[in-house]
Design a protein around this motif. Structure first.
Motif, PDB file in Angstrom:
ATOM      1  N   ARG B 103     -18.020   0.985 -41.757  1.00  0.00           N
ATOM      2  CA  ARG B 103     -17.924  -0.139 -40.814  1.00  0.00           C
ATOM      3  C   ARG B 103     -18.881  -1.247 -41.237  1.00  0.00           C
ATOM      4  NH1 ARG B 103     -15.216   1.012 -36.118  1.00  0.00           N
ATOM      5  NH2 ARG B 103     -14.989  -1.237 -36.301  1.00  0.00           N
ATOM      6  N   GLU B 108     -15.225  -7.414 -41.049  1.00  0.00           N
ATOM      7  CA  GLU B 108     -15.746  -6.837 -39.795  1.00  0.00           C
ATOM      8  C   GLU B 108     -15.893  -7.911 -38.724  1.00  0.00           C
ATOM      9  OE1 GLU B 108     -16.806  -3.432 -38.897  1.00  0.00           O
ATOM     10  OE2 GLU B 108     -16.405  -4.607 -37.092  1.00  0.00           O
ATOM     11  N   PRO B 109     -15.189  -7.796 -37.608  1.00  0.00           N
ATOM     12  CA  PRO B 109     -15.328  -8.810 -36.559  1.00  0.00           C
ATOM     13  C   PRO B 109     -16.502  -8.555 -35.601  1.00  0.00           C
ATOM     14  CG  PRO B 109     -13.563  -7.299 -35.985  1.00  0.00           C
ATOM     15  CD  PRO B 109     -14.117  -6.836 -37.306  1.00  0.00           C
ATOM     16  N   TYR B 110     -17.003  -7.325 -35.558  1.00  0.00           N
ATOM     17  CA  TYR B 110     -18.009  -6.994 -34.547  1.00  0.00           C
ATOM     18  C   TYR B 110     -19.420  -7.141 -35.103  1.00  0.00           C
ATOM     19  CZ  TYR B 110     -13.912  -4.940 -32.369  1.00  0.00           C
ATOM     20  OH  TYR B 110     -12.665  -4.763 -31.842  1.00  0.00           O
ATOM     21  N   TRP B 112     -22.286  -6.106 -34.147  1.00  0.00           N
ATOM     22  CA  TRP B 112     -23.186  -4.945 -34.100  1.00  0.00           C
ATOM     23  C   TRP B 112     -23.000  -3.980 -35.272  1.00  0.00           C
ATOM     24  CZ3 TRP B 112     -20.067  -6.619 -30.119  1.00  0.00           C
ATOM     25  CH2 TRP B 112     -18.820  -6.001 -30.009  1.00  0.00           C
ATOM     26  N   HIS B 113     -21.867  -4.059 -35.928  1.00  0.00           N
ATOM     27  CA  HIS B 113     -21.668  -3.179 -37.079  1.00  0.00           C
ATOM     28  C   HIS B 113     -22.259  -3.744 -38.370  1.00  0.00           C
ATOM     29  CE1 HIS B 113     -19.323   0.088 -35.590  1.00  0.00           C
ATOM     30  NE2 HIS B 113     -18.393  -0.683 -35.075  1.00  0.00           N
ATOM     31  N   THR B 114     -22.596  -5.044 -38.362  1.00  0.00           N
ATOM     32  CA  THR B 114     -22.789  -5.704 -39.658  1.00  0.00           C
ATOM     33  C   THR B 114     -24.059  -5.282 -40.389  1.00  0.00           C
ATOM     34  OG1 THR B 114     -23.750  -7.657 -38.588  1.00  0.00           O
ATOM     35  CG2 THR B 114     -21.384  -7.692 -39.028  1.00  0.00           C
TER      36      THR B 114
END
Ligand SMILES: Cc1ncc(C[n+]2csc(CCOP(=O)(O)OP(=O)(O)O)c2C)c(N)n1
Lengths: 196, 169
Positions: B103, B108-110, B112-114
């Motif tokens: 992830r 990645e659109p979110y 918090w995952h980046t």
């Protein structure tokens, strides 16, 4: 009550069960009684002794598995009680020696020193059905015998004093222990005796 | 975004084709369909952990027991399991076959995952954990089998990163 005494009481019964101990003092106290091929000393990763025990118990349902844990170690993996309760391996005995101390790293107070935190209550709250807390050797012996006879997951919280061995050292490399422990377990398939 | 039904199935079949019937896991969106299959399969043992580090211990126990076992987690779970990986698996020379949902990377659109996504490869490199990317459903079964084989021969953790390309339709 001293942990070394508890381990000594259990030792004659530890010829066949697969035994996993935490690091440091507990490992040394077991080793000092005489190493056996069915002993694995988890000499670092705090918290994982019961997880190793769970992996063994689930994949070796015919063997009895016994874990020696510590208050400091189990505090690093409280989720383990919930995972144990969820999968409930009938052949696993999880003994937590609560000495209220991070003994092996210099004897600092631990989270349970004050007596406020109750590990047995945590295990019960996580859903483990068979949990006892004991603080004298007779009660410990009885709890151990009952757990060995029981066909269910047992957690024993043993309140012990914060004392350990005077000297540390094992004539056994970590990887050697892992290889031999695994080989011993593989040998059980071929009907090889449990102890050398 | 939808999680790929077909590729989740392909991965699960790849695990079984590698001779593996046991896994420990902590769910995450990309792994949902795959774990559902594992749960529903009467010939497969799935242990769901409360935190990914537990799975390192369980995998060690399975290895001692002689049972082929894989770990399924997202990369943040891998990050949460590092002390166990280092101080149990690597210290003692125990294999770990980790399938990791990668992830927090390209697409990645979110938010918090980046951060976890950005550091995952460098952390794997720093730990000396060999890894490969699974992108192509036609290759993934072979990659799982090879990851398994390599973990056993090297007595080391290895990681197969399950990418967005594979996991999302
Ligand atoms: C992650 C991590 N933090 C800190 C340590 C240092 N350390 C070594 S032994 C120990 C205490 C263990 O306490 P406990 O499980 O209660 O067993 P005891 O030593 O009291 O027998 C600590 C904190 C460690 N090994 N790993």
């Amino acid at each position: 009550m001293e942990r070394a005494r508890c381990i000594e009481m259990m030792y004659p019964e530890l010829e066949e069960p697969l035994v996993v101990t935490i690091m440091g003092a507990a490992a040394q106290e077991l080793y000092n009684l005489g190493h056996r091929e069915n002993f694995f000393y988890l000499q670092h990763a705090m918290g994982l002794a019961s997880s190793v025990g769970l992996g063994l118990a689930l994949h070796r349902p015919a063997e009895r598995v016994i874990v020696f844990d510590g208050d400091g170690s189990v505090m690093m993996n409280l989720g383990t009680f919930a995972t144990l309760a969820r999968y409930r391996p009938k052949n696993l005995i999880h003994i937590v020696f609560d000495n209220g101390s991070l003994l092996s790293t210099g004897g600092f107070d631990s989270q349970t020193t004050s007596g406020i935190t109750d590990i047995a209550a945590i295990a019960r709250g996580a859903g483990v059905q068979e949990v006892v807390s004991v603080s004298d050797p007779v009660a410990f012996g009885e709890a151990f015998v009952a757990a060995m006879e029981r066909d269910d997951l047992s957690v024993i919280v043993a309140k012990v004093s914060a004392v350990g061995p005077e000297v540390y050292g094992m004539d056994l490399q970590l990887r050697e222990n892992a290889f031999r422990f695994r080989r011993h377990i593989q040998g059980l398939d071929r009907g090889v005796g449990a102890t050398p | 975004m939808t999680v790929s039904y077909d590729n989740s199935k392909t991965i699960f079949e790849g695990i079984k084709a590698a001779g593996i019937r046991s896994a420990s896991a902590l769910p995450e969106t990309w792994l949902g369909l795959l774990l559902q299959r594992a749960e529903d399969d009467p010939d497969f043992d799935l242990v769901q952990v409360a935190k990914e580090e537990e799975a390192i211990g369980i995998a060690a126990g399975a290895h001692f027991a002689g049972t082929p076992h894989v770990l399924l987690m997202q990369n943040h779970g891998f990050l949460a399991a590092i002390n166990g990986i280092v101080s149990l698996a690597q210290l003692y020379g125990l294999p770990l076959c980790m399938l990791i949902a990668f992830r927090g990377h390209w697409g990645e659109p979110y938010p918090w995952h980046t951060r976890g996504g950005i550091v995952t490869e460098e952390v794997l490199r720093a730990l000396g954990i060999p890894f490969e990317y699974a992108r192509d459903p036609n290759q993934v079964a072979r990659q799982i089998r090879e990851a398994w084989t390599f973990s056993q021969s090297s007595l080391s953790p290895v990681a197969l990163l399950l990418t967005r390309e594979l996991m999302e339709d």
